[in-house]
Design a protein around this motif. Structure first.
Motif, PDB file in Angstrom:
ATOM      1  N   VAL A  73      22.977  19.435  12.509  1.00 25.31           N
ATOM      2  CA  VAL A  73      22.739  18.004  12.681  1.00 25.31           C
ATOM      3  C   VAL A  73      22.904  17.345  11.309  1.00 25.31           C
ATOM      4  CG1 VAL A  73      21.084  16.224  13.375  1.00 25.31           C
ATOM      5  CG2 VAL A  73      21.107  18.428  14.555  1.00 25.31           C
ATOM      6  N   ASP A  74      23.821  16.421  11.179  1.00 24.08           N
ATOM      7  CA  ASP A  74      24.073  15.773   9.897  1.00 24.08           C
ATOM      8  C   ASP A  74      23.067  14.651   9.690  1.00 24.08           C
ATOM      9  OD1 ASP A  74      25.233  15.102   7.493  1.00 24.08           O
ATOM     10  OD2 ASP A  74      26.825  13.887   8.393  1.00 24.08           O
ATOM     11  N   SER A  75      21.829  15.061   9.411  1.00 17.51           N
ATOM     12  CA  SER A  75      20.755  14.096   9.264  1.00 17.51           C
ATOM     13  C   SER A  75      19.648  14.670   8.395  1.00 17.51           C
ATOM     14  CB  SER A  75      20.179  13.733  10.639  1.00 17.51           C
ATOM     15  OG  SER A  75      19.064  12.888  10.499  1.00 17.51           O
ATOM     16  N   PRO A  76      19.199  13.911   7.402  1.00 16.18           N
ATOM     17  CA  PRO A  76      18.063  14.386   6.607  1.00 16.18           C
ATOM     18  C   PRO A  76      16.785  14.339   7.428  1.00 16.18           C
ATOM     19  CG  PRO A  76      18.613  12.142   5.979  1.00 16.18           C
ATOM     20  CD  PRO A  76      19.659  12.587   6.968  1.00 16.18           C
ATOM     21  N   ILE A  77      15.911  15.316   7.208  1.00 19.99           N
ATOM     22  CA  ILE A  77      14.615  15.325   7.892  1.00 19.99           C
ATOM     23  C   ILE A  77      13.451  15.268   6.900  1.00 19.99           C
ATOM     24  CG2 ILE A  77      15.508  16.488   9.941  1.00 19.99           C
ATOM     25  CD1 ILE A  77      14.151  19.076   8.839  1.00 19.99           C
ATOM     26  N   PHE A  78      13.758  15.400   5.604  1.00 19.72           N
ATOM     27  CA  PHE A  78      12.733  15.362   4.565  1.00 19.72           C
ATOM     28  C   PHE A  78      13.455  15.302   3.231  1.00 19.72           C
ATOM     29  CE2 PHE A  78      10.116  17.626   1.409  1.00 19.72           C
ATOM     30  CZ  PHE A  78       8.897  16.984   1.546  1.00 19.72           C
ATOM     31  N   PHE A  79      12.835  14.639   2.252  1.00 25.07           N
ATOM     32  CA  PHE A  79      13.366  14.728   0.886  1.00 25.07           C
ATOM     33  C   PHE A  79      12.230  14.660  -0.116  1.00 25.07           C
ATOM     34  CE2 PHE A  79      13.385  10.118   1.463  1.00 25.07           C
ATOM     35  CZ  PHE A  79      12.954   9.633   0.230  1.00 25.07           C
ATOM     36  N   ILE A  80      12.522  15.156  -1.304  1.00 29.00           N
ATOM     37  CA  ILE A  80      11.538  15.152  -2.387  1.00 29.00           C
ATOM     38  C   ILE A  80      12.241  14.826  -3.689  1.00 29.00           C
ATOM     39  CG2 ILE A  80      11.730  17.651  -2.755  1.00 29.00           C
ATOM     40  CD1 ILE A  80       8.679  17.631  -3.368  1.00 29.00           C
ATOM     41  N   GLU A  81      11.613  13.973  -4.479  1.00 23.41           N
ATOM     42  CA  GLU A  81      12.074  13.643  -5.824  1.00 23.41           C
ATOM     43  C   GLU A  81      11.043  14.203  -6.792  1.00 23.41           C
ATOM     44  OE1 GLU A  81      14.781  12.618  -6.914  1.00 23.41           O
ATOM     45  OE2 GLU A  81      15.742  11.400  -5.374  1.00 23.41           O
ATOM     46  N   ILE A  82      11.507  14.887  -7.822  1.00 22.55           N
ATOM     47  CA  ILE A  82      10.620  15.595  -8.739  1.00 22.55           C
ATOM     48  C   ILE A  82      10.715  14.999 -10.136  1.00 22.55           C
ATOM     49  CG2 ILE A  82      10.094  17.846  -9.761  1.00 22.55           C
ATOM     50  CD1 ILE A  82      11.522  19.051  -7.227  1.00 22.55           C
ATOM     51  N   LYS A  83       9.560  14.735 -10.709  1.00 21.82           N
ATOM     52  CA  LYS A  83       9.454  14.235 -12.079  1.00 21.82           C
ATOM     53  C   LYS A  83       8.452  15.120 -12.820  1.00 21.82           C
ATOM     54  CE  LYS A  83      12.127  10.804 -11.161  1.00 21.82           C
ATOM     55  NZ  LYS A  83      13.473  11.326 -11.057  1.00 21.82           N
ATOM     56  N   PRO A  84       8.524  15.161 -14.149  1.00 22.38           N
ATOM     57  CA  PRO A  84       7.582  15.999 -14.901  1.00 22.38           C
ATOM     58  C   PRO A  84       6.170  15.416 -14.882  1.00 22.38           C
ATOM     59  CG  PRO A  84       8.918  14.719 -16.417  1.00 22.38           C
ATOM     60  CD  PRO A  84       9.471  14.473 -15.031  1.00 22.38           C
ATOM     61  N   PRO A  85       5.164  16.250 -15.103  1.00 22.28           N
ATOM     62  CA  PRO A  85       3.775  15.781 -15.053  1.00 22.28           C
ATOM     63  C   PRO A  85       3.457  14.694 -16.074  1.00 22.28           C
ATOM     64  CG  PRO A  85       3.873  18.104 -15.689  1.00 22.28           C
ATOM     65  CD  PRO A  85       5.256  17.686 -15.358  1.00 22.28           C
ATOM     66  N   THR A  86       4.232  14.605 -17.132  1.00 19.44           N
ATOM     67  CA  THR A  86       3.969  13.584 -18.150  1.00 19.44           C
ATOM     68  C   THR A  86       4.251  12.168 -17.638  1.00 19.44           C
ATOM     69  OG1 THR A  86       6.173  14.034 -19.045  1.00 19.44           O
ATOM     70  CG2 THR A  86       4.303  15.118 -20.124  1.00 19.44           C
ATOM     71  N   TYR A  87       4.857  12.035 -16.458  1.00 15.95           N
ATOM     72  CA  TYR A  87       5.046  10.719 -15.846  1.00 15.95           C
ATOM     73  C   TYR A  87       3.729  10.135 -15.314  1.00 15.95           C
ATOM     74  CZ  TYR A  87      10.179  10.179 -15.478  1.00 15.95           C
ATOM     75  OH  TYR A  87      11.514   9.970 -15.716  1.00 15.95           O
ATOM     76  N   LEU A  88       2.781  10.994 -14.970  1.00 15.64           N
ATOM     77  CA  LEU A  88       1.580  10.550 -14.260  1.00 15.64           C
ATOM     78  C   LEU A  88       0.771   9.476 -14.989  1.00 15.64           C
ATOM     79  CD1 LEU A  88       0.543  11.153 -11.453  1.00 15.64           C
ATOM     80  CD2 LEU A  88      -0.972  12.860 -12.435  1.00 15.64           C
ATOM     81  N   PRO A  89       0.498   9.583 -16.276  1.00 14.60           N
ATOM     82  CA  PRO A  89      -0.321   8.551 -16.920  1.00 14.60           C
ATOM     83  C   PRO A  89       0.406   7.224 -17.174  1.00 14.60           C
ATOM     84  CG  PRO A  89       0.023  10.425 -18.407  1.00 14.60           C
ATOM     85  CD  PRO A  89       0.732  10.733 -17.138  1.00 14.60           C
ATOM     86  N   SER A  90       1.719   7.205 -17.089  1.00 16.18           N
ATOM     87  CA  SER A  90       2.502   6.017 -17.435  1.00 16.18           C
ATOM     88  C   SER A  90       2.754   5.117 -16.221  1.00 16.18           C
ATOM     89  CB  SER A  90       3.854   6.442 -18.028  1.00 16.18           C
ATOM     90  OG  SER A  90       4.731   5.344 -18.122  1.00 16.18           O
ATOM     91  N   ILE A  91       2.321   3.871 -16.312  1.00 20.86           N
ATOM     92  CA  ILE A  91       2.563   2.904 -15.234  1.00 20.86           C
ATOM     93  C   ILE A  91       4.060   2.767 -14.975  1.00 20.86           C
ATOM     94  CG2 ILE A  91       2.419   0.461 -14.605  1.00 20.86           C
ATOM     95  CD1 ILE A  91      -0.279   0.356 -16.075  1.00 20.86           C
ATOM     96  N   ALA A  92       4.839   2.616 -16.038  1.00 19.96           N
ATOM     97  CA  ALA A  92       6.292   2.417 -15.890  1.00 19.96           C
ATOM     98  C   ALA A  92       6.964   3.637 -15.259  1.00 19.96           C
ATOM     99  CB  ALA A  92       6.921   2.106 -17.242  1.00 19.96           C
ATOM    100  N   ALA A  93       6.551   4.839 -15.663  1.00 19.96           N
ATOM    101  CA  ALA A  93       7.158   6.057 -15.126  1.00 19.96           C
ATOM    102  C   ALA A  93       6.814   6.234 -13.646  1.00 19.96           C
ATOM    103  CB  ALA A  93       6.696   7.276 -15.935  1.00 19.96           C
ATOM    104  N   ARG A  94       5.555   5.960 -13.279  1.00 19.92           N
ATOM    105  CA  ARG A  94       5.178   6.048 -11.863  1.00 19.92           C
ATOM    106  C   ARG A  94       5.930   5.007 -11.039  1.00 19.92           C
ATOM    107  NH1 ARG A  94       0.047   5.980 -13.985  1.00 19.92           N
ATOM    108  NH2 ARG A  94      -0.390   3.975 -12.960  1.00 19.92           N
ATOM    109  N   GLN A  95       6.082   3.822 -11.583  1.00 24.61           N
ATOM    110  CA  GLN A  95       6.818   2.768 -10.882  1.00 24.61           C
ATOM    111  C   GLN A  95       8.269   3.200 -10.668  1.00 24.61           C
ATOM    112  OE1 GLN A  95       7.101  -0.997 -12.976  1.00 24.61           O
ATOM    113  NE2 GLN A  95       7.371  -2.110 -11.064  1.00 24.61           N
TER     114      GLN A  95
END
Length: 190
Positions: A73-95
């Motif tokens: 079936v040519d259809s996505p059923i789930f996706f994930i985007e991965i960023k490093p943990p150092t993004y968590l404290p930054s408002i701009a990085a989370r945005q």
């Protein structure tokens, strides 16, 4: 039931101070292949969107970290985007991370065959869940309004409220996987 030993071992090697996102790709590749086994599903790393195929500056930003598709079936059923943990404290990085997930729904909407598409923003081991409802075209959680004159946290840190390696985060992820499998059960290719 906890993650298998090989997944726990991969996670234990990753530091919360890691700044390179692809250091987490192996962990999530193992998790996705564990949850979406190959006889029925295809885990596609660096899934290219139409924008990526045109090339040019920034083309890599149009490749989704991982997309899960149902075989046949040519259809996505789930996706994930991965960023490093150092993004968590930054408002701009989370945005940035949240906006990337919201953009992915726009890029994939015309391909979605199931009623609800889940997208996940992973910042290190912390997950934030998003959904796109095919019938209504809505994305949850609702985006928070930004401001041109002041700093607004449009992607509150509380959205990344589950750690995939802890019991509660593991259970939530598996519940989402099970919901997805129930949605695709109607496709005869299984």
């Amino acid at each position: 039931m906890p993650w298998p030993a090989h997944i726990v071992a991969k996670s234990s090697l990753l530091l919360d101070t890691e700044t390179i996102q692809n250091k987490f790709f192996g962990l999530y590749n193992s998790i996705l292949n564990e949850c979406f086994p190959s006889p029925h599903f295809m885990v596609t790393p660096q899934y290219t969107t139409a924008e990526a195929q045109t090339g040019g500056t920034g083309a890599i930003d149009f490749a989704i970290t991982y997309v899960i598709e149902l075989l046949g079936v040519d259809s996505p059923i789930f996706f994930i985007e991965i960023k490093p943990p150092t993004y968590l404290p930054s408002i701009a990085a989370r945005q940035y991370a949240e906006n990337q997930v919201r953009t992915r729904f726009k890029q994939l909407a015309h391909l979605v065959a199931i009623p609800k598409l889940y997208g996940v923003s992973a910042i290190g081991r912390q997950l934030s869940y998003y959904t796109y409802e095919r019938a209504s075209g809505t994305v949850e959680p609702i985006a928070l309004a930004d401001s041109i004159s002041s700093v607004v946290d449009t992607a509150p840190i509380g959205r990344w409220n589950t750690n995939i390696m802890q019991e509660g985060g593991h259970a939530k992820f598996l519940a989402v996987v099970e919901e997805i499998k129930q949605m695709v059960a109607s496709f005869e290719v299984l």
